[in-house]
Design a protein around this motif. Structure first.
Motif, mmCIF file in Angstrom:
data_model
loop_
_atom_site.group_PDB
_atom_site.id
_atom_site.type_symbol
_atom_site.label_atom_id
_atom_site.label_comp_id
_atom_site.label_asym_id
_atom_site.label_seq_id
_atom_site.Cartn_x
_atom_site.Cartn_y
_atom_site.Cartn_z
ATOM 1 N N SER A 1 -11.300 11.295 4.502
ATOM 2 C CA SER A 1 -10.500 10.470 3.596
ATOM 3 C C SER A 1 -9.990 9.188 4.256
ATOM 4 O O SER A 1 -9.655 8.247 3.571
ATOM 5 C CB SER A 1 -9.348 11.272 2.989
ATOM 6 O OG SER A 1 -8.718 12.026 3.968
ATOM 7 N N THR B 1 -3.009 1.965 -4.505
ATOM 8 C CA THR B 1 -3.135 3.364 -4.929
ATOM 9 C C THR B 1 -3.801 4.249 -3.881
ATOM 10 O O THR B 1 -4.063 5.421 -4.129
ATOM 11 C CB THR B 1 -3.939 3.471 -6.240
ATOM 12 O OG1 THR B 1 -5.226 2.882 -6.046
ATOM 13 C CG2 THR B 1 -3.239 2.770 -7.378
ATOM 14 N N THR B 2 -4.068 3.691 -2.702
ATOM 15 C CA THR B 2 -4.803 4.444 -1.683
ATOM 16 C C THR B 2 -4.044 5.685 -1.215
ATOM 17 O O THR B 2 -4.636 6.700 -0.889
ATOM 18 C CB THR B 2 -5.114 3.524 -0.485
ATOM 19 O OG1 THR B 2 -5.777 2.374 -0.990
ATOM 20 C CG2 THR B 2 -5.997 4.197 0.522
ATOM 21 N N THR C 1 -8.820 -3.843 -2.179
ATOM 22 C CA THR C 1 -9.166 -2.420 -2.186
ATOM 23 C C THR C 1 -10.495 -2.189 -1.473
ATOM 24 O O THR C 1 -11.291 -3.109 -1.295
ATOM 25 C CB THR C 1 -9.262 -1.875 -3.626
ATOM 26 O OG1 THR C 1 -9.593 -0.488 -3.579
ATOM 27 C CG2 THR C 1 -10.318 -2.599 -4.431
ATOM 28 N N HIS C 2 -10.712 -0.937 -1.023
ATOM 29 C CA HIS C 2 -12.023 -0.607 -0.465
ATOM 30 C C HIS C 2 -12.804 0.235 -1.464
ATOM 31 O O HIS C 2 -13.926 0.642 -1.194
ATOM 32 C CB HIS C 2 -11.851 0.147 0.854
ATOM 33 C CG HIS C 2 -11.233 1.500 0.644
ATOM 34 N ND1 HIS C 2 -9.877 1.678 0.593
ATOM 35 C CD2 HIS C 2 -11.783 2.700 0.419
ATOM 36 C CE1 HIS C 2 -9.620 2.966 0.366
ATOM 37 N NE2 HIS C 2 -10.759 3.606 0.252
ATOM 38 N N ASP C 3 -12.196 0.500 -2.624
ATOM 39 C CA ASP C 3 -12.778 1.450 -3.567
ATOM 40 C C ASP C 3 -13.446 0.717 -4.740
ATOM 41 O O ASP C 3 -12.780 0.173 -5.615
ATOM 42 C CB ASP C 3 -11.654 2.364 -4.076
ATOM 43 C CG ASP C 3 -12.191 3.525 -4.908
ATOM 44 O OD1 ASP C 3 -13.328 3.420 -5.415
ATOM 45 O OD2 ASP C 3 -11.474 4.511 -5.049
ATOM 46 N N GLN D 1 -3.003 8.012 -9.247
ATOM 47 C CA GLN D 1 -3.684 6.724 -9.138
ATOM 48 C C GLN D 1 -4.049 6.182 -10.510
ATOM 49 O O GLN D 1 -3.855 5.013 -10.810
ATOM 50 C CB GLN D 1 -4.945 6.872 -8.282
ATOM 51 C CG GLN D 1 -5.923 5.719 -8.440
ATOM 52 C CD GLN D 1 -7.037 5.751 -7.422
ATOM 53 O OE1 GLN D 1 -6.837 5.420 -6.261
ATOM 54 N NE2 GLN D 1 -8.207 6.154 -7.831
ATOM 55 N N GLU E 1 -4.145 -2.521 -1.662
ATOM 56 C CA GLU E 1 -4.480 -1.088 -1.723
ATOM 57 C C GLU E 1 -3.327 -0.275 -2.329
ATOM 58 O O GLU E 1 -2.878 0.702 -1.740
ATOM 59 C CB GLU E 1 -4.782 -0.556 -0.309
ATOM 60 C CG GLU E 1 -5.870 -1.328 0.412
ATOM 61 C CD GLU E 1 -7.163 -0.535 0.552
ATOM 62 O OE1 GLU E 1 -7.299 0.498 -0.129
ATOM 63 O OE2 GLU E 1 -8.027 -0.973 1.315
ATOM 64 N N GLN F 1 0.809 -1.212 0.000
ATOM 65 C CA GLN F 1 0.000 0.000 0.000
ATOM 66 C C GLN F 1 0.846 1.267 0.000
ATOM 67 O O GLN F 1 0.639 2.164 -0.789
ATOM 68 C CB GLN F 1 -0.896 0.005 1.244
ATOM 69 C CG GLN F 1 -1.646 1.319 1.402
ATOM 70 C CD GLN F 1 -2.718 1.238 2.452
ATOM 71 O OE1 GLN F 1 -2.838 0.263 3.170
ATOM 72 N NE2 GLN F 1 -3.521 2.269 2.550
#
Lengths: 288, 268
Positions: free
Chosen positions: B183, A177-178, A207-209, A185, A175, A92
């Motif tokens: 964020s 690109t977090t 990821t969470h996205d 990103q 993760e 990450q």
């Protein structure tokens, strides 16, 4: 043919289950998203595969099969050899993943030399090749640079190069690109996809996205409380998730093109439903 | 008086010493972070401040609530020039502009209870009925009053951020600066905190500046949007207009970089 198969994996911290009967597969050249909120266990699955679980975590049952090799049944020494040769991690935070007191070059080449037994010269040539492949200008100069002299996007490119260095069959991206700006990103996601397609690597993308998932994955696994709630193709998921929690998670994801429809918190009733599902599971398996 | 903007910022410049390039002897060279920023924020507005890392958005915010002092230019808060005020002169004003920080884990003292954390600024500002005001602040952010006795580590990320909001609204400020406050949160807690902010702005008549790198969040919350790039304002317009027809090339780049949760894999 699946590169990675996880079957009924359960893990505990003390008496508390953190992975509950997790099963998933990643096939050749596939990108699978592993999605959930914090505490869902998504990073733990990646760590279980790479054999880097924290000492407090005990794997109670299940199998992790990497290209036909049953990792959990192997001696630790053999397991490390198999994982080292066939799997790699894109972490990450590119700043903490690189040693700040050492130049970048050796941090890429050492793994090739020490673990895979390459000659220093071959490793050096390969590293330069890879830095060029991840679009780093002046690779010779970057090899001599210290991590703090490079931008966040540049550091992540180096870690991507490093992950692909030994031609692993499976990469776990946790993760990746977090910590980056949206514009960076996008470049990094493009790069990961380009590298993955060129090398035919299977990718487990934590990821969470859900926005990121929709752009880079072909399949995804939705987790809550260490339990798989949905395992589906990306196309089907964005056409209409089947599990109420997945649907709620999608509704909570901000979308600037549709400001009024987005940002609905996951309703209490949905969370209660998922908790009930997990409690029922625990009772059935005698974890209560 | 009502025509006076709550903030009137004019040609603001600010630089930091660049310690990485400091010679052995003598002063470090300075890097200019804010390069002449001008901005008016009318009372009651909700303004989003966006930009990439290094754009100066947090530095601008910190200068506005005078955690740092600018080199030159002017910051007028409700008509009063606060650009170079000393700490003593600022103290009575601090009640009226408050800040919510990005990381509640590092901005809430781990050794103090939630009640003591929220009471802190109230005591410092000499408020009466402190206990009642703490309860009121907790009510506003939707936390049960029993949370007064809890410590930050006992709370979830979303709850901690609510404590940060409660502390900021407790002194009944006119202006709140929120710096990347969602964020670090999961999408669901993020949605909850944003809905709460929307509601507080309505109920308490707050003026809010909301710093974020996430344009989707700005779109939902803010009436106006300022886009910063390398210490300069590249665009300042109504949020709706900015999303419908972005003027600056950098704004278009930012918009184009957001991965929307839909099936457009041509994007990468």
């Amino acid at each position: 043919m699946s590169f990675l198969t996880i079957e009924n994996l359960s893990a505990f911290v003390g008496p508390a289950p953190i992975l509950r009967d997790v099963s998933l597969t990643v096939t050749a050249g596939e990108v699978r998203g592993l999605v959930g909120e914090s505490g869902a266990g998504k990073s733990m699955i990646g760590k279980a595969v790479l054999g880097t679980l924290p000492p407090a975590v005990r794997v109670a049952s299940g199998r992790i099969v990497l290209e036909g090799e049953d990792l959990l049944a192997m001696r630790p020494r053999d397991r490390r050899r198999v994982i080292g040769a066939r799997a790699a991690l894109i972490p990450q935070d590119p700043l903490t993943a690189l040693n700040p007191s050492r130049r970048v070059g050796p941090q890429i080449t050492n793994r090739l030399v020490d673990i895979l037994g390459w000659t220093r010269h071959d490793a050096q040539v390969r590293a330069l090749e890879l830095l060029d492949e991840v679009h780093i200008p002046e690779p010779e100069r970057v090899m001599r640079a210290y991590p703090h002299e490079l931008s966040g996007g540049m550091r992540q490119r180096i870690l991507i190069a490093s992950a692909f260095a030994a031609e692993p069959r499976l990469i776990i991206a946790d993760e990746p690109t977090t910590a980056l700006d949206v514009t960076v990103q996008k470049q990094i996601l493009r790069l990961i996809r380009e590298m993955q397609a060129r090398h035919g690597t299977a990718l487990l993308f934590v990821t969470h996205d859900l926005g990121v998932v929709s752009k880079i994955c072909q399949s995804l696994t939705v987790l809550y409380g260490g339990k798989v709630l949905e395992d589906t193709r990306v196309g089907d998921f964005f056409a209409g998730p089947t599990h109420p929690y997945s649907a709620a998670l999608l509704a909570a994801t901000p979308k600037y093109t549709d400001p009024d429809a987005s940002l609905t918190p996951v309703p209490e009733a949905v969370i209660d439903g998922v908790r009930a599902e997990i409690e029922a599971f625990d009772r059935m398996h005698g974890h209560v | 008086m009502s025509d006076t903007p709550i903030y009137d910022i004019e040609n603001l410049r600010l630089s930091f010493p660049d310690m990485a390039h400091k010679p052995l002897l003598g002063p470090a060279p300075r890097v200019e972070i804010l390069k002449g920023i001008s901005l008016r924020i009318p009372r009651g507005d909700v303004v989003g401040i966006v930009g990439g890392s290094g754009s100066g958005k947090s530095t601008l915010g910190r200068a506005m609530v005078r955690l740092i002092e600018p080199d030159s230019g002017a910051i007028r808060f409700e008509g009063q020039d606060i650009t170079h005020l000393g700490e003593d002169a600022l103290r009575p004003l601090r009640r009226r502009f408050q800040m919510i920080f990005q990381d509640p884990m590092s901005s809430l003292n781990p050794r103090r209870t939630v009640g003591a954390i929220i009471a802190g600024p109230l005591k410092l500002q000499g408020f009466d009925r402190v206990s009642g005001r703490v309860d009121q602040a907790l009510d506003h952010v939707g936390l049960p009053r029993v949370f007064r006795k809890r410590y930050p580590h006992e709370l979830s990320g979303g709850q901690r951020q609510r404590v940060g909001i409660a502390r900021a609204i407790a002194t009944e400020p006119d202006f709140i600066l929120a710096d990347e406050i969602v964020s670090g949160l999961d999408v669901s807690s993020q949605a909850q905190v944003l809905n709460l902010l929307e509601q507080l702005v309505r109920e308490l008549g707050l003026t809010l500046a909301f710093i974020s790198h996430d344009l989707s969040v700005i779109r939902r919350l803010c009436r106006h949007t300022v886009v910063l790039h390398r210490g300069e304002v590249v665009e300042y317009s109504e949020t709706q207009a900015l999303f419908d027809a972005p003027q600056a090339a950098y704004t278009r780049e930012l918009l184009d970089a957001i991965p929307l949760p839909d099936l457009d894999q041509v994007w990468v």
